[in-house]
Design an enzyme around this catalytic site. Structure first.
Site, PDB file in Angstrom:
ATOM      1  N   HIS A 161      40.252  13.044  53.972  1.00 28.19           N
ATOM      2  CA  HIS A 161      40.875  14.218  54.591  1.00 28.19           C
ATOM      3  C   HIS A 161      42.390  14.069  54.839  1.00 28.19           C
ATOM      4  O   HIS A 161      43.196  14.783  54.253  1.00 28.19           O
ATOM      5  CB  HIS A 161      40.215  14.507  55.948  1.00 28.19           C
ATOM      6  CG  HIS A 161      38.723  14.645  55.908  1.00 28.19           C
ATOM      7  ND1 HIS A 161      38.060  15.736  55.387  1.00 28.19           N
ATOM      8  CD2 HIS A 161      37.753  13.795  56.347  1.00 28.19           C
ATOM      9  CE1 HIS A 161      36.747  15.562  55.516  1.00 28.19           C
ATOM     10  NE2 HIS A 161      36.541  14.394  56.084  1.00 28.19           N
TER      11      HIS A 161
HETATM   12  O1  RIB Z   1      37.121  16.586  60.013  1.00 23.26           O
HETATM   13  C1  RIB Z   1      37.923  15.536  59.514  1.00 23.26           C
HETATM   14  C2  RIB Z   1      38.996  15.202  60.497  1.00 23.26           C
HETATM   15  O2  RIB Z   1      38.417  14.762  61.726  1.00 23.26           O
HETATM   16  C3  RIB Z   1      39.887  14.030  60.029  1.00 23.26           C
HETATM   17  O3  RIB Z   1      41.165  14.193  60.555  1.00 23.26           O
HETATM   18  C4  RIB Z   1      39.214  12.837  60.649  1.00 23.26           C
HETATM   19  O4  RIB Z   1      40.119  11.752  60.869  1.00 23.26           O
HETATM   20  C5  RIB Z   1      38.792  13.412  61.971  1.00 23.26           C
HETATM   21  O5  RIB Z   1      39.912  13.375  62.844  1.00 23.26           O
END
Ligand code: RIB
Ligand code: CA
Length: 313
Positions: A243
């Site tokens: 992500h």
């Molecule tokens: O949903 C994914 C996000 O939530 C990313 O930023 C992960 O690190 C968590 O913070």
């Protein structure tokens, strides 16, 4: 090369945050004015310590790290140890940091930096719940016209949510903060699950990090092998979605991403859909467009960039 782009990374490390921070620290196109930690994946004492661990892993102990909000604006803190492990950086065995945590609160650092830097000079890069960003906007509303852009990881629409059927973690943890940010009028680039779910840490891609043969390469492979197991089991995929590095990769190579300018509105009333980002992709609501929403990624190019840059550390 033109002058480096000035950024503040707001983060809740988190293995994917860690890779995003490594990518930023490896890239001379960026000048990291500071890293601000927020409670999210794990509580604040761990997220701020993890940010310092990653800076030292990158050989950048001079990086300024600040601690910010220990809980969301209204709701109770929800964490994600089941994904990231008890430490938030499970996987490699990283030493306790010796670099200092900066004095002062992260929100004050964000406000003071934005008020001191020229108008439009600084980009905010939130990788976790938006509590620090919202509190800064509330503490000093004048920063809204001084921020160049907010490039954030959060939300989801066609992919649904990853914490509830409707909501993605960063938005779900602090939906009220997200509402403040999306209503702020600041130019926003949004990396929702709709794009990050197309950036999978396949076995071959994890091996490419390990083959770097460096402490950063080995640590990154170990971080990803721990982090991906939860999503591999949930989604039945080879690898999990990477992500947060999408935010930094956008700053370096925006051409890796495609999306469109949309209205994004955050649910803060219904418990069923709390934290849902309602993305008006087809422009049917008549609501003002407030975010460039990314939906597509050149995932091969993304991972090539990551390996090439992390090889420099
Ligand atoms: O949903 C994914 C996000 O939530 C990313 O930023 C992960 O690190 C968590 O913070
Ligand atoms: Ca994160």
């Amino acid at each position: 090369m033109s002058a480096p782009r000035k950024i503040i990374i707001d983060t809740d490390p988190g293995q994917d945050d860690a890779v995003a921070i490594l990518l930023a620290l490896a890239s001379p196109e960026l000048e990291i004015l500071g890293i601000t930690a927020v409670a999210g994946n794990v509580p604040l004492p761990l997220t701020e310590k993890n940010a310092r661990k990653i800076c030292e892993l990158a050989g950048k102990p001079e990086t300024r790290v600040y601690a910010g909000a220990a809980r969301p604006m209204v709701r109770s803190l929800v964490t994600a140890e089941h994904v990231h492990g008890r430490t938030g950086l499970d996987g490699p065995d990283l030493p306790e940091p010796s670099m200092p945590l900066q004095e002062g609160h992260a929100v004050d650092f964000i406000v003071e930096t934005l008020m001191a830097e020229p108008q439009g000079a600084v980009t905010l890069c939130p990788l976790g719940p938006l509590t620090n960003i919202a509190l800064a906007l509330i503490r000093e509303p004048r920063i809204a016209t001084r921020i160049k852009e907010i490039v954030l990881m959060g939300g989801g629409f066609f992919e649904g949510g990853n914490v509830t059927p409707a909501a993605e973690f960063n938005i779900y943890v602090d939906p009220h903060a997200a509402d403040v940010v999306f209503r702020s009028g600041v130019p926003i680039v949004m990396m929702p699950l709709d794009v990050t779910h197309k950036a999978l840490t396949t076995a071959a891609r994890v091996e490419a990090f390990r083959r770097l043969g460096t402490p950063v390469g080995h640590a990154t492979a170990a971080l990803l092998e721990f982090f991906e197991r939860f999503d591999e089991e949930k989604y039945g995929t080879d690898g999990g979605p990477l992500h947060d590095p999408c935010v930094i990769a956008y700053l370096l190579k925006p051409e890796l991403f495609k999306g469109r300018h949309c209205n994004v509105t955050v649910e803060i009333a219904s418990e069923l859909t709390m934290g849902m980002t309602v993305i008006d992709w087809w422009g049917v609501s008549g609501r003002p467009k407030n975010a460039q929403v990314m939906r597509y990624i050149d995932d091969e190019g993304f991972f090539d960039l990551l390996v090439e840059r992390l090889a420099r550390l």
